[in-house]
Write an enzyme that holds these catalytic residues in place. Sequence first.
Site, PDB file in Angstrom:
ATOM      1  N   GLU A 149       0.866  -1.187   0.000  1.00  0.00           N
ATOM      2  CA  GLU A 149       0.000   0.000   0.000  1.00  0.00           C
ATOM      3  C   GLU A 149       0.896   1.228   0.000  1.00  0.00           C
ATOM      4  O   GLU A 149       1.732   1.390   0.893  1.00  0.00           O
ATOM      5  CB  GLU A 149      -0.918  -0.024   1.224  1.00  0.00           C
ATOM      6  N   CYS A 190      -1.695   9.382   3.957  1.00  0.00           N
ATOM      7  CA  CYS A 190      -1.657   8.987   2.540  1.00  0.00           C
ATOM      8  C   CYS A 190      -2.912   9.490   1.854  1.00  0.00           C
ATOM      9  O   CYS A 190      -2.922   9.716   0.649  1.00  0.00           O
ATOM     10  CB  CYS A 190      -1.516   7.486   2.412  1.00  0.00           C
TER      11      CYS A 190
HETATM   12  P1  NAD Z   1       8.818   4.677   3.575  1.00  0.00           P
HETATM   13  O1  NAD Z   1       8.553   4.036   2.255  1.00  0.00           O
HETATM   14  O2  NAD Z   1       9.969   5.574   3.694  1.00  0.00           O
HETATM   15  O3  NAD Z   1       9.012   3.546   4.693  1.00  0.00           O
HETATM   16  C1  NAD Z   1       8.036   2.550   4.931  1.00  0.00           C
HETATM   17  C2  NAD Z   1       8.705   1.379   5.636  1.00  0.00           C
HETATM   18  O4  NAD Z   1       9.626   0.759   4.734  1.00  0.00           O
HETATM   19  C3  NAD Z   1       9.508   1.773   6.860  1.00  0.00           C
HETATM   20  O5  NAD Z   1       9.366   0.792   7.857  1.00  0.00           O
HETATM   21  C4  NAD Z   1      10.925   1.804   6.314  1.00  0.00           C
HETATM   22  O6  NAD Z   1      11.910   1.643   7.314  1.00  0.00           O
HETATM   23  C5  NAD Z   1      10.895   0.626   5.361  1.00  0.00           C
HETATM   24  N1  NAD Z   1      11.928   0.629   4.318  1.00  0.00           N
HETATM   25  C6  NAD Z   1      12.580   1.706   3.792  1.00  0.00           C
HETATM   26  N2  NAD Z   1      13.448   1.300   2.840  1.00  0.00           N
HETATM   27  C7  NAD Z   1      13.338  -0.057   2.761  1.00  0.00           C
HETATM   28  C8  NAD Z   1      13.969  -1.053   1.952  1.00  0.00           C
HETATM   29  N3  NAD Z   1      14.883  -0.733   1.040  1.00  0.00           N
HETATM   30  N4  NAD Z   1      13.610  -2.333   2.131  1.00  0.00           N
HETATM   31  C9  NAD Z   1      12.649  -2.678   3.030  1.00  0.00           C
HETATM   32  N5  NAD Z   1      12.043  -1.781   3.846  1.00  0.00           N
HETATM   33  C10 NAD Z   1      12.367  -0.486   3.697  1.00  0.00           C
HETATM   34  O7  NAD Z   1       7.452   5.414   4.001  1.00  0.00           O
HETATM   35  P2  NAD Z   1       7.159   6.249   5.315  1.00  0.00           P
HETATM   36  O8  NAD Z   1       7.832   7.569   5.227  1.00  0.00           O
HETATM   37  O9  NAD Z   1       7.371   5.423   6.519  1.00  0.00           O
HETATM   38  O10 NAD Z   1       5.584   6.455   5.184  1.00  0.00           O
HETATM   39  C11 NAD Z   1       5.012   7.451   4.375  1.00  0.00           C
HETATM   40  C12 NAD Z   1       4.524   6.865   3.067  1.00  0.00           C
HETATM   41  O11 NAD Z   1       3.577   5.826   3.324  1.00  0.00           O
HETATM   42  C13 NAD Z   1       3.793   7.866   2.208  1.00  0.00           C
HETATM   43  O12 NAD Z   1       4.177   7.681   0.872  1.00  0.00           O
HETATM   44  C14 NAD Z   1       2.329   7.499   2.413  1.00  0.00           C
HETATM   45  O13 NAD Z   1       1.487   7.907   1.364  1.00  0.00           O
HETATM   46  C15 NAD Z   1       2.413   6.023   2.538  1.00  0.00           C
HETATM   47  N6  NAD Z   1       1.255   5.448   3.225  1.00  0.00           N
HETATM   48  C16 NAD Z   1       0.355   4.742   2.488  1.00  0.00           C
HETATM   49  C17 NAD Z   1      -0.758   4.219   3.096  1.00  0.00           C
HETATM   50  C18 NAD Z   1      -1.781   3.439   2.313  1.00  0.00           C
HETATM   51  O14 NAD Z   1      -2.616   2.781   2.921  1.00  0.00           O
HETATM   52  N7  NAD Z   1      -1.750   3.485   0.988  1.00  0.00           N
HETATM   53  C19 NAD Z   1      -0.939   4.407   4.465  1.00  0.00           C
HETATM   54  C20 NAD Z   1       0.016   5.116   5.187  1.00  0.00           C
HETATM   55  C21 NAD Z   1       1.115   5.637   4.552  1.00  0.00           C
END
Ligand code: NAD
Length: 525
Positions: A295, A329
């Site tokens: 997501e 999001c």
């Molecule tokens: P992010 O993508 O930076 O991180 C998400 C998670 O992935 C974290 O736990 C992070 O440590 C991990 N991660 C980062 N790099 C990785 C890698 N290379 N391999 C595996 N894991 C890795 O996102 P964020 O800043 O934590 O959250 C904000 C984002 O989430 C925004 O884009 C928002 O729109 C989205 N979001 C979407 C929904 C939805 O339901 N569609 C809900 C909430 C947030």
Amino acid sequence: MQTQKSLDEFRNEPFVDFSILENADAMRTAIEQVRSELGREYPLIINGEKISTGKKFESINPAEKTQVVGVFSDADEDADNLTAKAIDAATEAFKLWQQISPAERAEYLFKAAAVIRDRKHYFSAWMIFETGKTWAEADGDTAEAIDFLEFYGREMLNWAGHQPITASPYPEHNTFEYIPLGVGAIIPPWNFPLAIMSGMTMAAVVCGNTTVLKPSPDAPTIAYKFMEVLEEVGLPAGVVNFLPGAGTAVGEHLVASPKVRFISFTGSKTVGLHIYEEAAKTRPGQKWMKRVVAEMGGKDAIIVCDDADLDSAATGVVQSAFGFQGQKCSACSRLIVDEKVHDELMEKIVKLTNEIKVGLPTEGDTGMTAVINQKSFDKATSMIQKGIDEGGKVLTGGGGDSANGFYVEPTIIDDVAPGATIEQEEIFAPVLAVIKAKDFDHALEIANGTDYGLTGAVYSTTQHNLERAKREFHVGNLYLNRKCTGALVGVHPFGGFNMSGTDSKAGGREYLLQFMQGKSIAQKN
Ligand code: NAD
């Protein structure tokens, strides 16, 4: 004992009314309680064993950046070994956990919901300190976590019951049942640090899977508090293993492991697409194609038509754009307004925006506070500049101050052209791009003109426009004459189209199917 809970009697956890003195006092007490617990050290948890690593990382309060919320053992330091150890623990635990009846598994979720409900302000207060949630936003997050636990527990009971199949033409007895997948990597974001994190984890767990939870480095304390809840309700060791890391090494190892059967990810498009690609590679010893639930982000738009109730639209836009500093999001980051009502609407929106009180999240009357971290602050300020460089006009805000915390002013940039950078890229901060449309056709074309498709809203008093929006506005969560944030579990199953993700519909009746596989059994009479 078999529980009688069903999806039909599920009701959302009510939000707390902080205008009632008693409720406000209870929140203040919880805030002081949490304040007295700040700065403690937390270990990794593998198979119930608390493990401390030499290297630590700190989680800080984004609104007062010198305040340390928690100090964490950093699993990234020895990610290869620690990830392997956690996956092995989950693999071992899976042997037993998958045999536990669905009703018994669901009971753990109901008990966890009860624990959180009993101490809800305590959990909300942790989010206030660690992620800059205002009282109302934190309370909403806690309520949603309770909802996910109550809803997925019930959903499991539903899928564990009799599944309809067609009568066989042969003399045989047939059944169809759902079984778990195996070990899952749970990779949540920081922005709904209790609700999304616990929902993703426990959806997988209630299906009979075991997990390795890698919390976001921006919200590990809240995740640890949830691990304490799981310990309190007696969830067997190894079912949820806890592996925080300051960077991305743990995440990378989890995704690459041939022993991981599925990945449940919520976060940005960039990371989501990377995980999707990595998970598609088959590695030595791997017996399955990994399932990925991803997501991702949004560039959510609200369309305001020339016949809209402009007061209602202005309120909805401001709440959707600036609630939780635009870090949902589902947040409205694009306002697409019919040029005929543009000036009148913008006057109302700017007035409401200027009334938002920006301050510390611990204060009950704060409407907006800091964004999550320096990187986020830098991105917001550079995107505001980009918006100006590309011809946009700042109507209000535009500034920021990161001396004490990462404060970005609620910012509205007008005259943004379709296709401009700030009209296309997710910023995840309180920055609203305003685009003028000639008419409703044009507005829909602009709204659908991004790679995303998460949420959207239309304000119009014409049913014909609303019917067209239902057919033509391509988003997973469409709202008509209301704000585009605030999805409720069970009521608004949540998830987006296109680059917003795999449309998993969290909080929907089919969500759990993604963490199970169907088995057909035919026995000859
Ligand atoms: P992010 O993508 O930076 O991180 C998400 C998670 O992935 C974290 O736990 C992070 O440590 C991990 N991660 C980062 N790099 C990785 C890698 N290379 N391999 C595996 N894991 C890795 O996102 P964020 O800043 O934590 O959250 C904000 C984002 O989430 C925004 O884009 C928002 O729109 C989205 N979001 C979407 C929904 C939805 O339901 N569609 C809900 C909430 C947030």
